[in-house]
Design an enzyme around this catalytic site. Structure first.
Site, PDB file in Angstrom:
ATOM      1  N   MET A  31      -2.992  43.586  13.983  1.00 23.52           N
ATOM      2  CA  MET A  31      -2.245  44.649  13.982  1.00 23.52           C
ATOM      3  C   MET A  31      -2.558  45.934  13.603  1.00 23.52           C
ATOM      4  SD  MET A  31       1.599  43.737  15.197  1.00 23.52           S
ATOM      5  CE  MET A  31       2.074  43.760  13.411  1.00 23.52           C
ATOM      6  N   LEU A  34      -5.672  47.793   8.481  1.00 23.12           N
ATOM      7  CA  LEU A  34      -6.815  46.597   7.775  1.00 23.12           C
ATOM      8  C   LEU A  34      -6.679  46.696   6.515  1.00 23.12           C
ATOM      9  CD1 LEU A  34      -9.349  45.704  10.472  1.00 23.12           C
ATOM     10  CD2 LEU A  34      -7.034  44.929  10.452  1.00 23.12           C
ATOM     11  N   HIS A  38      -7.763  41.034   5.630  1.00 23.23           N
ATOM     12  CA  HIS A  38      -7.594  41.029   6.930  1.00 23.23           C
ATOM     13  C   HIS A  38      -9.726  40.806   7.405  1.00 23.23           C
ATOM     14  CE1 HIS A  38      -4.277  43.774   7.694  1.00 23.23           C
ATOM     15  NE2 HIS A  38      -4.006  42.635   9.133  1.00 23.23           N
ATOM     16  N   GLU A 149      -3.081  31.636   6.270  1.00 22.43           N
ATOM     17  CA  GLU A 149      -2.179  31.349   5.691  1.00 22.43           C
ATOM     18  C   GLU A 149      -0.866  32.235   5.471  1.00 22.43           C
ATOM     19  OE1 GLU A 149      -3.596  28.922   2.425  1.00 22.43           O
ATOM     20  OE2 GLU A 149      -4.124  27.761   4.472  1.00 22.43           O
ATOM     21  N   VAL A 177      -4.910  36.403   0.987  1.00 24.44           N
ATOM     22  CA  VAL A 177      -5.807  37.322  -0.468  1.00 24.44           C
ATOM     23  C   VAL A 177      -4.564  37.909  -1.202  1.00 24.44           C
ATOM     24  CG1 VAL A 177      -7.002  39.614  -0.498  1.00 24.44           C
ATOM     25  CG2 VAL A 177      -8.314  37.529   1.264  1.00 24.44           C
ATOM     26  N   SER A 186      -0.590  43.129   2.682  1.00 26.76           N
ATOM     27  CA  SER A 186      -0.002  42.733   3.807  1.00 26.76           C
ATOM     28  C   SER A 186       0.178  44.361   4.261  1.00 26.76           C
ATOM     29  CB  SER A 186       1.463  42.947   3.512  1.00 26.76           C
ATOM     30  OG  SER A 186       2.353  43.214   4.390  1.00 26.76           O
TER      31      SER A 186
END
Ligand code: AMP
Length: 284
Positions: A31, A34, A38, A149, A177, A186
């Protein structure tokens, strides 16, 4: 060189042409906004397949009317630079009109695995994700698809979706990460106040403690889950949405601590919900 596509047809043609030359395609749906999480998926796609492709699309179907769709953070120039740096060759950046004819009459749903946890807190969410992922797989064609994950329930749902509908996609799960203090990266971390950001590493810290506790002989599910619940209740800024030990594949709640499990957690800081999880593999 990164090719930027704003039409489904252009993206599909480019990837079809690659496959006709015998090349494999790696896909990273995102989305946008980044970060290095990502980037790790893109780097894995670029390393493990011949042509890495990504999509950047803030999918309105997976947001409830009360959620953060219009404020969802965006920075396309930075995203394109990050994708190129991580070896992405083709990126699709479609408009909402390009992705969805109005009204949307066809949607995909996955039952069971989506009903608890995030699904219980966000009833529209997984239907929207399943629909957009199906659409992105359909417009990409046969590929390896890389998912984090970090969004563990989403990854489990996508694996099931691909298996149930015999999609020509190999799903690859990639490790979470984290920042140096352990907080999972996030796009939503930008919503945290300084005090909330300071407290947020408690998620990972308590997951690590719970993981260690799960290795002790005779420990109960309740005791493992309580490690997370107690850490969250000691932090005034934080509210626990759920902290649950589940089977790593089916996401059914664990009856006893065992092998191949996952401890899933969601903590709310104000209106920002942070997700994290950790593998649990009791040796007993
Ligand atoms: P999003 O843009 O939030 O929809 O995420 C796109 C993909 O990146 C999903 O497969 C996420 O699970 C993955 N992702 C997001 N954050 C991380 C992270 N910290 N580590 C690994 N993967 C991540």
């Amino acid at each position: 060189m990164l090719a930027i596509h704003d039409t489904i047809a252009g993206f599909r043609e480019a990837l079809d042409a690659s496959r006709r030359q015998g090349l494999t395609v790696g896909l990273v749906p995102t989305m946008g906004y980044l970060h290095a999480g990502h980037g790790s998926l893109m780097a894995a796609a670029a390393e493990q397949t011949d042509v890495a492709a990504a999509t950047i699309f803030v999918n309105p179907l997976q947001f409830a009317p009360s959620e953060d769709l219009s404020d969802y953070p965006r920075d396309l120039d930075r995203d394109l630079a990050l994708a190129e740096r991580h070896g992405v060759a083709h990126v699709l950046v479609p408009s909402v009109e390009e992705m969805y004819p109005t009204p949307v009459l066809s949607q995909v749903s996955v039952s069971g695995i989506t009903e608890r946890f995030e699904g219980a807190h966000r009833p529209e969410h997984f239907g929207g994700v399943a629909t957009v992922v199906t659409k992105i797989f359909s417009l990409t064609g046969p590929c390896h698809a890389y998912f984090g994950e970090k969004d563990y329930q989403q990854l489990a749902m996508v694996r099931r979706l691909v298996a149930d509908l015999s999609m020509p996609v190999k799903v690859v799960g990639c490790p979470i990460v984290r920042g140096v203090d352990g907080l999972a990266l996030s796009s939503r971390n930008v919503y945290l106040t300084d005090a909330q950001r300071g407290a947020a590493p408690l998620l990972h810290r308590s997951l690590l403690e719970a993981q260690t506790m799960a290795e002790q002989e005779g420990v109960t599910v309740k005791a493992v889950e309580a490690v997370v619940a107690d850490a969250v209740s000691a932090e005034p800024e934080a509210v626990l949405d759920y902290g649950a030990l589940v089977d790593a594949d089916s996401l059914e709640p664990a009856a006893a601590v065992g092998r191949s499990q996952r401890l899933l957690v969601c903590v709310r800081f104000g209106s920002t919900r942070l997700l994290d999880n950790i593998a649990i593999a009791s040796p007993h």
